[in-house]
Motif scaffolding. Sequence first.
Motif, PDB file in Angstrom:
ATOM      1  N   THR A 401      47.433  26.922  41.283  1.00 31.09           N
ATOM      2  CA  THR A 401      46.431  27.540  40.404  1.00 31.09           C
ATOM      3  C   THR A 401      46.258  29.028  40.633  1.00 31.09           C
ATOM      4  OG1 THR A 401      44.672  26.961  41.972  1.00 31.09           O
ATOM      5  CG2 THR A 401      45.139  25.393  40.197  1.00 31.09           C
ATOM      6  N   GLY A 402      47.125  29.659  41.416  1.00 32.19           N
ATOM      7  CA  GLY A 402      46.932  31.089  41.618  1.00 32.19           C
ATOM      8  C   GLY A 402      47.973  31.692  42.538  1.00 32.19           C
ATOM      9  N   ALA A 403      47.875  33.027  42.672  1.00 31.48           N
ATOM     10  CA  ALA A 403      48.768  33.765  43.563  1.00 31.48           C
ATOM     11  C   ALA A 403      48.089  35.078  43.924  1.00 31.48           C
ATOM     12  CB  ALA A 403      50.118  34.024  42.901  1.00 31.48           C
ATOM     13  N   THR A 404      48.590  35.735  44.956  1.00 30.60           N
ATOM     14  CA  THR A 404      48.104  37.051  45.359  1.00 30.60           C
ATOM     15  C   THR A 404      49.112  38.105  44.918  1.00 30.60           C
ATOM     16  OG1 THR A 404      46.951  36.141  47.269  1.00 30.60           O
ATOM     17  CG2 THR A 404      47.395  38.504  47.288  1.00 30.60           C
ATOM     18  N   ALA A 405      48.606  39.148  44.235  1.00 29.52           N
ATOM     19  CA  ALA A 405      49.462  40.259  43.812  1.00 29.52           C
ATOM     20  C   ALA A 405      49.029  41.521  44.548  1.00 29.52           C
ATOM     21  CB  ALA A 405      49.363  40.469  42.305  1.00 29.52           C
ATOM     22  N   THR A 406      49.995  42.288  45.068  1.00 31.32           N
ATOM     23  CA  THR A 406      49.718  43.538  45.786  1.00 31.32           C
ATOM     24  C   THR A 406      50.651  44.624  45.254  1.00 31.32           C
ATOM     25  OG1 THR A 406      49.146  42.248  47.756  1.00 31.32           O
ATOM     26  CG2 THR A 406      49.526  44.595  48.062  1.00 31.32           C
ATOM     27  N   TRP A 407      50.140  45.848  45.089  1.00 29.40           N
ATOM     28  CA  TRP A 407      50.942  46.934  44.526  1.00 29.40           C
ATOM     29  C   TRP A 407      50.484  48.266  45.126  1.00 29.40           C
ATOM     30  CZ3 TRP A 407      47.303  43.955  42.213  1.00 29.40           C
ATOM     31  CH2 TRP A 407      46.127  44.593  41.817  1.00 29.40           C
ATOM     32  N   THR A 408      51.305  49.288  44.952  1.00 29.58           N
ATOM     33  CA  THR A 408      50.908  50.625  45.411  1.00 29.58           C
ATOM     34  C   THR A 408      50.062  51.299  44.347  1.00 29.58           C
ATOM     35  OG1 THR A 408      52.960  51.547  44.529  1.00 29.58           O
ATOM     36  CG2 THR A 408      52.933  50.905  46.863  1.00 29.58           C
ATOM     37  N   ALA A 409      49.154  52.162  44.799  1.00 32.23           N
ATOM     38  CA  ALA A 409      48.130  52.729  43.937  1.00 32.23           C
ATOM     39  C   ALA A 409      48.688  53.751  42.966  1.00 32.23           C
ATOM     40  CB  ALA A 409      47.038  53.371  44.782  1.00 32.23           C
ATOM     41  N   SER A 410      47.985  53.930  41.851  1.00 35.89           N
ATOM     42  CA  SER A 410      48.232  55.022  40.919  1.00 35.89           C
ATOM     43  C   SER A 410      47.434  56.243  41.353  1.00 35.89           C
ATOM     44  CB  SER A 410      47.783  54.619  39.513  1.00 35.89           C
ATOM     45  OG  SER A 410      48.499  53.511  39.041  1.00 35.89           O
ATOM     46  N   THR A 411      47.744  57.368  40.753  1.00 42.47           N
ATOM     47  CA  THR A 411      46.931  58.576  40.922  1.00 42.47           C
ATOM     48  C   THR A 411      46.481  59.043  39.537  1.00 42.47           C
ATOM     49  OG1 THR A 411      48.893  60.012  40.809  1.00 42.47           O
ATOM     50  CG2 THR A 411      48.167  59.273  43.006  1.00 42.47           C
ATOM     51  N   ASP A 412      45.360  59.801  39.511  1.00 52.70           N
ATOM     52  CA  ASP A 412      44.823  60.270  38.239  1.00 52.70           C
ATOM     53  C   ASP A 412      43.910  61.458  38.493  1.00 52.70           C
ATOM     54  OD1 ASP A 412      44.355  59.578  35.244  1.00 52.70           O
ATOM     55  OD2 ASP A 412      42.344  59.903  36.061  1.00 52.70           O
ATOM     56  N   ALA A 438      44.917  41.626  44.316  1.00 51.79           N
ATOM     57  CA  ALA A 438      44.133  40.737  43.462  1.00 51.79           C
ATOM     58  C   ALA A 438      44.545  39.297  43.695  1.00 51.79           C
ATOM     59  CB  ALA A 438      44.315  41.095  41.996  1.00 51.79           C
ATOM     60  N   SER A 439      43.532  38.406  43.731  1.00 49.10           N
ATOM     61  CA  SER A 439      43.782  36.969  43.651  1.00 49.10           C
ATOM     62  C   SER A 439      43.816  36.616  42.173  1.00 49.10           C
ATOM     63  CB  SER A 439      42.688  36.193  44.379  1.00 49.10           C
ATOM     64  OG  SER A 439      42.700  36.492  45.758  1.00 49.10           O
ATOM     65  N   VAL A 440      44.961  36.151  41.689  1.00 50.55           N
ATOM     66  CA  VAL A 440      45.177  35.985  40.252  1.00 50.55           C
ATOM     67  C   VAL A 440      45.134  34.503  39.900  1.00 50.55           C
ATOM     68  CG1 VAL A 440      46.698  36.520  38.327  1.00 50.55           C
ATOM     69  CG2 VAL A 440      46.666  38.014  40.347  1.00 50.55           C
ATOM     70  N   PRO A 441      44.172  34.052  39.067  1.00 53.01           N
ATOM     71  CA  PRO A 441      44.166  32.649  38.633  1.00 53.01           C
ATOM     72  C   PRO A 441      45.283  32.394  37.636  1.00 53.01           C
ATOM     73  CG  PRO A 441      42.385  33.858  37.579  1.00 53.01           C
ATOM     74  CD  PRO A 441      43.018  34.811  38.552  1.00 53.01           C
ATOM     75  N   LEU A 442      46.002  31.275  37.835  1.00 59.96           N
ATOM     76  CA  LEU A 442      47.169  30.978  37.009  1.00 59.96           C
ATOM     77  C   LEU A 442      47.148  29.519  36.570  1.00 59.96           C
ATOM     78  CD1 LEU A 442      49.821  32.753  39.273  1.00 59.96           C
ATOM     79  CD2 LEU A 442      48.808  33.676  37.168  1.00 59.96           C
ATOM     80  N   GLU A 443      47.938  29.189  35.572  1.00 59.28           N
ATOM     81  CA  GLU A 443      48.078  27.811  35.129  1.00 59.28           C
ATOM     82  C   GLU A 443      49.096  27.076  35.998  1.00 59.28           C
ATOM     83  OE1 GLU A 443      48.671  27.227  30.958  1.00 59.28           O
ATOM     84  OE2 GLU A 443      47.507  29.009  30.425  1.00 59.28           O
ATOM     85  N   CYS A 444      48.911  25.779  36.098  1.00 56.87           N
ATOM     86  CA  CYS A 444      49.828  24.951  36.870  1.00 56.87           C
ATOM     87  C   CYS A 444      51.183  24.835  36.171  1.00 56.87           C
ATOM     88  CB  CYS A 444      49.242  23.546  37.052  1.00 56.87           C
ATOM     89  SG  CYS A 444      47.559  23.510  37.689  1.00 56.87           S
ATOM     90  N   ASP A 749      29.960  20.456  46.883  1.00 52.70           N
ATOM     91  CA  ASP A 749      29.081  21.522  46.412  1.00 52.70           C
ATOM     92  C   ASP A 749      29.816  22.823  46.145  1.00 52.70           C
ATOM     93  OD1 ASP A 749      27.009  19.772  46.709  1.00 52.70           O
ATOM     94  OD2 ASP A 749      26.078  20.762  48.412  1.00 52.70           O
ATOM     95  N   ASN A 750      31.113  22.848  46.363  1.00 55.09           N
ATOM     96  CA  ASN A 750      31.841  24.110  46.316  1.00 55.09           C
ATOM     97  C   ASN A 750      32.995  24.064  45.322  1.00 55.09           C
ATOM     98  OD1 ASN A 750      30.349  25.512  48.476  1.00 55.09           O
ATOM     99  ND2 ASN A 750      31.207  23.904  49.782  1.00 55.09           N
ATOM    100  N   VAL A 751      33.523  25.248  45.049  1.00 52.47           N
ATOM    101  CA  VAL A 751      34.659  25.385  44.147  1.00 52.47           C
ATOM    102  C   VAL A 751      35.943  25.385  44.962  1.00 52.47           C
ATOM    103  CG1 VAL A 751      35.810  26.939  42.535  1.00 52.47           C
ATOM    104  CG2 VAL A 751      33.335  26.592  42.395  1.00 52.47           C
ATOM    105  N   SER A 752      36.874  24.516  44.594  1.00 52.30           N
ATOM    106  CA  SER A 752      38.140  24.411  45.310  1.00 52.30           C
ATOM    107  C   SER A 752      39.174  25.391  44.764  1.00 52.30           C
ATOM    108  CB  SER A 752      38.665  22.977  45.216  1.00 52.30           C
ATOM    109  OG  SER A 752      39.950  22.876  45.773  1.00 52.30           O
ATOM    110  N   SER A 753      39.333  25.427  43.449  1.00 51.50           N
ATOM    111  CA  SER A 753      40.297  26.343  42.832  1.00 51.50           C
ATOM    112  C   SER A 753      39.864  26.642  41.413  1.00 51.50           C
ATOM    113  CB  SER A 753      41.713  25.750  42.842  1.00 51.50           C
ATOM    114  OG  SER A 753      41.759  24.562  42.066  1.00 51.50           O
ATOM    115  N   VAL A 754      40.343  27.776  40.894  1.00 47.73           N
ATOM    116  CA  VAL A 754      39.982  28.227  39.553  1.00 47.73           C
ATOM    117  C   VAL A 754      41.243  28.732  38.857  1.00 47.73           C
ATOM    118  CG1 VAL A 754      38.690  29.934  38.228  1.00 47.73           C
ATOM    119  CG2 VAL A 754      37.616  28.828  40.195  1.00 47.73           C
ATOM    120  N   ASN A 755      41.485  28.302  37.624  1.00 50.02           N
ATOM    121  CA  ASN A 755      42.571  28.869  36.818  1.00 50.02           C
ATOM    122  C   ASN A 755      42.205  28.720  35.353  1.00 50.02           C
ATOM    123  OD1 ASN A 755      43.065  26.006  37.202  1.00 50.02           O
ATOM    124  ND2 ASN A 755      44.999  26.320  36.145  1.00 50.02           N
ATOM    125  N   SER A 756      42.965  29.371  34.482  1.00 50.77           N
ATOM    126  CA  SER A 756      42.587  29.408  33.075  1.00 50.77           C
ATOM    127  C   SER A 756      43.738  28.973  32.184  1.00 50.77           C
ATOM    128  CB  SER A 756      42.122  30.810  32.683  1.00 50.77           C
ATOM    129  OG  SER A 756      43.169  31.747  32.856  1.00 50.77           O
TER     130      SER A 756
END
Length: 801
Positions: A401-412, A438-444, A749-756
């Motif tokens: 239901t998800g993955a972690t994405a990491t990238w180098t920053a932009s400048t502005d 970012a923790s990215v919610p994904l479909e199975c 009482d808690n949320v296990s995973s979230v995706n859309s």
Amino acid sequence: MKLRALTGVLALVAGMLAVLTGPASAAPTRYEAENATISQGVVESNHTGFSGTGFVNGDNVAGSYTEWTVNASSAGTATIAIRYSNGTTANRPGDVAVNGSVVSAARNFPSTTNWDTWATSTLTAPVNAGSNKIRITATTANGNPNLDYADVEVSSTVTTQYQAENATISQGVVATNHTGFTGTGFVDYVNTVGSYIEWNVSAPVAGSATLAFRYANGTTSDRPMDITVNGTTTNKSFPVTTNWDTWATVSLTANLNAGNNIVRATATTANGGPNVDRLDVTTGTSSDTEKPTSPGQPTCDDANNTDTTIPLDWPPSTDNVGVVAYDIYNLGQQIATAPAPPYTVTGLNASTTYTISVFARDAAGNVSLSSPEVVCHTKAPSGDTPPTKPGTPAISNVTATGATATWTASTDDHGVASYKVRNHATGTVLAAVPGTTASVPLECNTTYTLDVVAVDTINQSSTPSDPSNSFTTPTCGTVPQSPTTVAGSWDVPWDIAWSPDGSQALVTERDTFKVFKVSPTGTKTQVGTVPNVVTTNGEGGLMGVQFSPTWNGTTDQQVFFMHTASEGNRVATMNYTGSALSGYTAILTGIDKNRYHNGGRIRFGPDHYLYVTTGDAQQGSNAPNLSSLNGKILRITKTGAAAPGNPFGTRVWSYGHRNPQGITWDSAGRMWESELGNSAFDELNLIQPGKNYGWPTCEGTCSTSGMTNPKYQWDVSVASPSGIDYVNGALFMAALRGQRLWRIVLNGDNVSSVNSYFNGTYGRLRAVTKVPGANAIWFGSTNSDNNGNGTADVIRRSNIQ
């Protein structure tokens, strides 16, 4: 949580942060019209549904009146609920006067369809201690409506209890080793100078308040403390109470601000403070209950707009005391507060359309109804460059239901405000974050490549990053399948409710006020229109619908609606045979309305009581005010009364809500709620009785003592949630702005995973409901409303497997 027996509820209430006591929880006193003073009218009983022995039929002349003599134990603000019937097609306005002063001129008493249908008109007015005269005088030749009774409830002070164990504690512990405490424990100070307890105290109005500290001191010497209220300190003695099981009260008077206040009790000797059980705060209520008039038509000078500013002007409001501020909204989101017109709104996004409305506010916190809207545009930035392209995202921690994405920053040159992580194939935004991870919610069981877009502080977007490596999420169970169409050609289908036998569903259209039945196979038939509904040209109109839990179309024909009416929001009941609607009775009024923030969802819980979500009516101070019905989840009987076992003895079940939308229960009986945030976070909350869910102090998770944090939160760009329901271990939540269906897997009482799912496929989604007897949902789009693209809406079915 499961709805408990009364003893269980009382045990839980003992440990809550704040308990309302005193006049605010008293039942209203009923004054029958047939016992009042009648001028130019008679007592009759030739229509059904009245209370007492009859009702007053006033003569059809201007000046005919009914006058009640009402007794109040103390001076204060009275809530007056007038039950009436008007079987004509014309409004029958009347002046409502209290002790000779008109408090509501030409108050509307609109048609109730027929003389056997009764409605309630509710207002507030100041009353004196002792005897008071309340008179309704016809202002037209049609006379007054038929009058049944007036329910009058007077509140002059409100006492709120704040348990010490729920406060912020420095150098102290929560203990239970002595008897006689309230709540779940008491605070035992460390024996040192400077140890303290600090409470966040909410006051409905600014002014003097009484602070009473319940404590025990089992030593032989005084344990004085500095009591600091918003920075002002008073030293108070806390003398001996014989032993640690004997409790006493020390009180003082302090000035509180309207809204949040900080109260701290600090030990001033090496002995530390006494044991402290709770703080009781008694505040007055405002005698000013009149709202300012609506501001006039705003205008914006697009020629003088910049990329970040819009100059606004509007005809000012009037008020019986005086307007102190104007709140400026873009659709349902507050973007500025102005002292007076004209005013330049700053900090806006470049190249953006704003739909602006203005609301006036007086010193007592009363907020006007909305001005008309105006559409304004910020300009494109000149001589500016967008952010540089972000680095290619690296993908890790891939789950179903998800993955972690990491990238180098932009400048502005203006600074990067946020990053949007997108599905590279479709361009759909999956997550929005301020940083570079970012923790990215994904479909199975789906193959993805992701890219990242940087957005600067003036709303310019970078070129998308190069796409990530392709990856595939694992398979998981209980997921939405490709939808099929149930029925189309809808105009903002707001809510869907199934009959108890599963033979049909009722669907409300918000802006047409129509009600349709839909068969399980999708046959769509209009069964009626709900009377007395008005639009707010925003989020109000005909909203929630729900069958009685024992509805069968014969011996029980009740269905319930929540809608906006002339005076505010109402809950009403009608008769439904299975093919046609008839009759109309308002069972709950006194809920403020506004262009936005009207709540609107109604659902019967497992306990067969009706739960009602109410928005704050764009007046944030309503949400924590336990004397207001707004910014709450209410729990009522079928007649609109407070349900037994409610935590405060009133209709309030939970409070501190901004605009609660969906409500449902999981298989263990726990209640879940989706809530629209302002500009930062939308929320999923686990609802428990008596809890404060934070608004307006908190939006999303915060560390403020006494506030209940959400179980999950979303950036508003990917959610703006509405309907919600539970199917086979997961919640399914519709998203308006996010244009997707969120799947939220629960673990107790808690949320296990979230995706859309269906990200951007069907546009804005609002209604969601489980299909009876099946692992499936129906969900409706809402693209034909004022925020959509104008296309007709569709209700679809998705199997969950």
